[in-house]
Scaffold this active site. Structure first.
Site, PDB file in Angstrom:
ATOM      1  CE  LYS A  95      45.285 150.333 -39.247  1.00 35.81           C
ATOM      2  NZ  LYS A  95      46.632 149.796 -38.983  1.00 35.81           N
ATOM      3  NE  ARG A 106      54.124 150.635 -38.837  1.00 41.50           N
ATOM      4  CZ  ARG A 106      52.959 150.117 -39.206  1.00 41.50           C
ATOM      5  NH1 ARG A 106      52.481 150.357 -40.413  1.00 41.50           N
ATOM      6  NH2 ARG A 106      52.274 149.347 -38.392  1.00 41.50           N
ATOM      7  CE1 TYR A 160      38.012 167.534 -67.940  1.00 41.93           C
ATOM      8  CE2 TYR A 160      37.626 165.805 -66.323  1.00 41.93           C
ATOM      9  CZ  TYR A 160      37.447 167.107 -66.763  1.00 41.93           C
ATOM     10  OH  TYR A 160      36.699 167.967 -66.017  1.00 41.93           O
ATOM     11  CG  MET A 220      36.349 165.598 -58.336  1.00 41.34           C
ATOM     12  SD  MET A 220      36.302 167.314 -57.827  1.00 41.34           S
ATOM     13  CE  MET A 220      37.919 167.883 -58.330  1.00 41.34           C
TER      14      MET A 220
HETATM   15  C1  LIG Z   1      46.650 148.436 -39.115  1.00 37.65           C
HETATM   16  C2  LIG Z   1      47.270 147.535 -38.122  1.00 37.65           C
HETATM   17  C3  LIG Z   1      46.753 146.269 -37.879  1.00 37.65           C
HETATM   18  C4  LIG Z   1      45.692 145.644 -38.757  1.00 37.65           C
HETATM   19  O1  LIG Z   1      46.305 145.280 -39.966  1.00 37.65           O
HETATM   20  P1  LIG Z   1      45.493 144.521 -41.125  1.00 37.65           P
HETATM   21  O2  LIG Z   1      46.533 144.194 -42.137  1.00 37.65           O
HETATM   22  O3  LIG Z   1      44.495 145.500 -41.638  1.00 37.65           O
HETATM   23  O4  LIG Z   1      44.859 143.341 -40.516  1.00 37.65           O
HETATM   24  C5  LIG Z   1      47.270 145.542 -36.828  1.00 37.65           C
HETATM   25  N1  LIG Z   1      48.273 146.038 -36.078  1.00 37.65           N
HETATM   26  C6  LIG Z   1      48.846 147.247 -36.315  1.00 37.65           C
HETATM   27  C7  LIG Z   1      49.959 147.707 -35.466  1.00 37.65           C
HETATM   28  C8  LIG Z   1      48.361 148.036 -37.346  1.00 37.65           C
HETATM   29  O5  LIG Z   1      48.923 149.214 -37.596  1.00 37.65           O
END
Ligand SMILES: *Cc1c(COP(=O)(O)O)cnc(C)c1O
Length: 355
Positions: free
Chosen positions: A36, A133, A252, A299
């Site tokens: 992802k 969640r 800055y 930046m």
């Molecule tokens: C992002 C995610 C993972 C991977 O998690 P990592 O900690 O990066 O290994 C696995 N399962 C779900 C549901 C996730 O949202």
């Protein structure tokens, strides 16, 4: 096209070695890859293609659009293969046809998503075991059991809340709750462990591992040395070096002042490229020697104290991430996690793949 100043080098061999190390921790060796957020910023198609070549056959992204892009990218390179691509955030109402057209497998996360999804179409079901969640509550899972048993479920999954803390009591509770739920769906494989969960007890593994961060070199065991190989190397050249007298402010807000005559190097990398603006006590590296970040991160620019480094001249290349500075260290310097460092690396860095 001029070459961008900053180069992000991604080591495919290290990525594949990490996937193998993780897969080998499970008795059955079934290990997916979570790609992802564009493969945690490293390029989802490139990452998935390297892991597919190593034998990985299950991939996860968060969104439908990410899944469509990944399917197209993998089909280009491996026209005869169709690895599983799971969509973690699940389908919105009316998206079933699009999932089917791109052969994407949704994670159904609520009773509404279950009801909307065609019963005979393959789907993954998520239950909540302690993260609050996504996923069906235990009571919802029980209530829908007769219907769930009739469905084409290819996986039951859930997600750990505290797997990076092996002593946390929630880990055991989540494993037990997940095992009990899985027992109610005979023949359906289970998946609970992401990167850190893979390093808990063996009974956290179930049938499919689901790592992301550890594949990319992040430490899945923050309380212990990192078992993973570094995958990313990020480097940028020095633009200018100046000598400043004692008492001269830098950056800055004039928040840093040279206590003695100092040499200050400026590099073309800043918070727009993914360095947290408040980065305390950080150093980048020149030939393995630290150059402390001084003054505020701008930046597009950062200033460093290179007084001790004779080799610090314009054009000399500094390591921002790599063997001397891990993504976990960069996260700690910025008061955040290596996850955020990786996924924040800006589009201005040229991505280059080796191995
Ligand atoms: C992002 C995610 C993972 C991977 O998690 P990592 O900690 O990066 O290994 C696995 N399962 C779900 C549901 C996730 O949202």
């Amino acid at each position: 096209m001029p070459t961008p100043a900053t180069t992000l080098t991604i080591d495919r061999a290290a990525l594949v070695a990490n996937w193998r190390l993780l897969a080998n921790r499970a008795a059955h060796r079934r290990c997916a890859a979570v790609v992802k957020a564009d493969g945690y910023g490293l390029g989802a198609v490139e990452v998935a293609a390297a892991l597919f070549s190593a034998g990985c056959r299950q991939f996860f992204v968060a969104h439908l659009a990410e899944g469509i892009a990944l399917r197209a990218g993998l089909a280009d390179r491996f026209p005869d293969a169709a690895p599983m691509i799971g969509i973690l955030n699940g389908p919105l109402a009316g998206e079933a046809a699009e999932f089917a057209a791109h052969r994407l497998t949704p994670v159904l996360n609520s009773p509404e998503q279950v009801a909307d999804w065609p019963a005979d179409a393959a789907a993954i079901l998520q239950i909540d075991t302690g993260m609050s969640r996504l996923g069906l509550e235990a009571s919802e899972f029980e209530a829908h059991m007769p219907d769930l048993r009739r469905r084409n479920l290819t996986l039951l999954m859930s997600h750990f809340a505290c797997a990076d803390r092996p002593d946390h009591p929630l880990n055991r509770m989540q494993i037990d709750r997940f095992a009990a739920a899985l027992a109610q769906l005979p023949g359906v494989p289970g998946s609970l462990a992401a990167s850190s969960g893979i390093f808990l007890e063996q009974d956290a593994h179930f049938d499919l591992l689901r790592p992301g961060y550890a594949l990319y070199g992040g430490n899945p065991t923050p309380e212990r040395p990192n078992p993973m190989r570094p995958v990313v190397h990020l480097s940028t050249p020095i633009l200018q070096v100046r000598t400043v007298e004692a008492g001269r402010p830098v950056g800055y807000g004039a928040r840093w002042t040279a206590k003695a005559p100092a040499r200050i190097a400026t590099v073309p990398y800043g918070y727009a490229d993914g360095v947290p603006r408040v980065t305390e006590g950080a150093a980048f590296y020149l030939n393995g020697h630290p150059a402390p970040v001084v003054g505020r991160v701008s930046m597009d620019l950062i200033t460093l104290d290179v007084t001790a480094l004779a080799e610090a001249v314009p054009g000399a290349v500094l390591e921002i991430l790599g063997p001397n500075r891990s993504i976990d260290t960069a996260g700690a310097d910025g008061g955040t996690l290596g996850y955020e460092i990786l996924t924040s690396i800006g589009r201005r860095a040229m991505r280059q793949y080796i191995g």
